[in-house]
Design an enzyme around this catalytic site. Structure first.
Site, short mmCIF file in Angstrom:
data_model
loop_
_atom_site.label_atom_id
_atom_site.label_comp_id
_atom_site.label_asym_id
_atom_site.label_seq_id
_atom_site.Cartn_x
_atom_site.Cartn_y
_atom_site.Cartn_z
N SER A 43 0.85 -1.18 0.00
CA SER A 43 0.00 0.00 0.00
C SER A 43 0.89 1.24 0.00
O SER A 43 2.11 1.13 0.02
CB SER A 43 -0.88 0.00 1.24
OG SER A 43 -0.05 0.18 2.37
N LYS A 44 0.24 2.38 0.00
CA LYS A 44 0.98 3.65 -0.02
C LYS A 44 1.97 3.73 1.15
O LYS A 44 3.03 4.32 1.03
CB LYS A 44 0.00 4.81 0.07
CG LYS A 44 -0.77 5.01 -1.21
CD LYS A 44 -1.15 6.47 -1.39
CE LYS A 44 -1.88 6.67 -2.70
NZ LYS A 44 -3.34 6.54 -2.54
#
Ligand code: GLU
Length: 489
Positions: free
Chosen positions: A256-257
């Site tokens: 994810s980010k």
């Protein structure tokens, strides 16, 4: 089926900017198409109007172009199977939805959002979580339907999922995958706004576009039984399915980010090279053997095969990406590197640096920094000292761990006297400065370290004498004088 021509597609939804996972999917499809002499198609799945993100399509296509992933058919270039925007194919999906209703595979559902919400709340209370629709409209009588129609309610179309039995398919990586039909609900095919859902549009287009293989992210695996049921209801031959391994962050959770996974265009803007990205992304779930890490794009096309896609998740390592990028930078010719670097310097060097940045000057710096670069954007920061007037640093940096202020001042004063007499070439600088260290009773390492900070503002700079030669006499003398000022303050 396997005799069919290879036709694969990348089918992004423009609901966000293209991240590492999206691009890895595109890349695997592209490598497979190019390896097997097939076609690679880009299809925009823009049927979720409420989640459309402005600029996403351009970012997706720009990202692919930057990486050199070219397509044979797609939104901008058309092709024999267009249009390649699903939003321009609504009549096709509507017709097929009607057909499915007529053939008894689907039905109209008039349930209001209010009823559905109430139903879900009740289901949750009874701890029934597997089905999200209670099939209320599945067996409406004609009379009941007429009543809803008379009220002017626009229905959705739902698929009549078999109530029992199993649905199986063969995934090229995972092997036979089986789902219990009782775990699948009567999913929506056509929404009341006339737009299809992903499930309907996706399989209709894969069929009409004669897609032979579907290579897509693991997260779609649970949709596949629905697709298989739809293929069978429509008497379409399904493509072969390959679900790609999940990409994981270094902590083992889904990427994810938080793990630094950003839009592919951001990697471009940070100064990663397309070859490095292609090499790196291919190894997220594919390998030739257990050893080889560096591949040109041509080599990847030559070797790529579905059989060597891994079954287990692939770990995304930012350090490895940086290492790889450094490798491709080191392999560039100085001229090539200069051309890549210049736009980043123009954009990211501090404002005080005069533009345009001198090509000749950059050319001189290249041999000093090529080995040390990881990304181009970083270079603008790391090597700004070559371009600015005076580097900014704390006086203590000059002293390192060992020097006293007095010793440092004495050393710099002597160095200045010597340097004023010299022409600035790396060899003459070394010849003059090396003996000076022992005259001063200093270790050469300490003395050179002091000079390095004084002239560059940093303890980790390229080789000292070459650096000083490139900076030039004027700048070096001024910087050493400024360092003395700092120490005397
Ligand atoms: N539109 C879907 C996506 O954004 C495509 C999934 C598939 O390849 O079937 O990933």
């Amino acid at each position: 089926m396997s005799e069919r021509n290879v036709r694969v597609r990348f089918a992004p939804s423009p609901t966000g900017y293209p991240h590492i996972g999206n691009i890895r999917t595109a890349l695997f499809n592209w490598l497979f198409a190019r390896h097997s002499g097939g076609s690679f198609i880009v299809r925009i799945e823009d049927t979720d109007v409420s989640r459309k993100v402005k600029g996403a399509i351009e970012a997706i296509l720009d990202g692919l172009r930057w990486l050199g992933i070219d397509w044979d058919e797609g939104p901008d270039i058309g092709g024999d199977y267009g249009p390649y925007f699903q939003s321009q194919r609504l009549d096709i999906y509507q017709k097929i939805a009607r057909l499915l209703v007529a053939d008894g595979y689907a039905y109209y559902c008039y349930c209001s959002p209010g009823r559905l919400a109430k139903m879900r709340a009740e289901m949750a209370e009874r701890k029934e979580s597997t089905r999200s629709y209670d099939r209320h409209c599945r067996n409406l009588s004609q009379e009941e339907r007429d009543k809803f129609e008379a009220q002017g309610i626009t229905p959705v179309v739902r698929f009549k999922t078999p109530l029992d039995g199993e649905t199986s398919f063969n995934d090229l990586i995972k092997g036979e995958v089986t789902f219990d039909n009782s775990t699948l609900d009567d999913f929506v095919l056509l929404k009341s706004d006339g737009y299809p859902t992903y499930h309907l549009a996706n399989i209709v287009d894969d069929h009409l576009m004669e897609i032979s293989h579907v290579l897509r992210a693991d997260e779609w695996l649970s949709s596949t039984p629905r697709h298989i049921l739809l293929y069978s209801a429509l008497a379409y031959e399904p493509p072969l399915f390959t679900h790609l391994p999940m990409i994981l962050g270094s902590d083992g959770s889904k990427l994810s980010k938080r793990h630094g996974a950003v839009s592919i265009t951001e990697y471009r803007d940070q100064g990663y090279l397309p070859q490095a990205m292609i090499n790196f992304l291919t190894l997220l779930g594919w390998s030739l053997d257990d050893r080889t890490e560096l591949f040109t794009t041509e080599e990847l096309v030559r070797h790529f095969s579905l059989e060597r896609i891994s079954k287990t998740g692939a770990i995304f390592s930012q350090d490895k990406l940086m290492w790889m990028n450094g490798h491709y930078i080191r392999n560039m010719s100085p001229g090539e590197l200069r051309e890549h670097l210049l736009p980043f310097l123009e954009k990211h060097l501090p404002e005080e640096v005069k533009r345009p940045v001198s090509r000749e000057y950059v050319q001189q710096i290249i041999p000093l920094i090529q080995e040390r670069l990881t990304t181009f954007k970083e270079a603008a920061d790391q090597f700004a000292f070559f371009f600015i007037d005076q580097p900014d640093y704390e006086p203590d940096l000059l002293l390192g761990k060992k020097l006293t202020r007095e010793a440092a001042i004495a050393a710099l004063v002597d160095a200045l006297t010597q340097l004023r007499k010299l022409t600035f070439e790396a060899s003459s600088l070394e010849l003059a400065l090396r003996p000076l260290a022992s005259e001063l009773g200093m270790k050469t390492g300490d003395f050179f370290g002091l000079l390095r900070v004084a002239t560059t503002g940093s303890t980790a700079a390229p080789p000292l004498f070459q650096t000083m030669a490139v900076l030039g006499k004027d700048k070096c003398l001024k910087r050493i004088e400024a360092a003395l000022d700092k120490l005397r303050r």
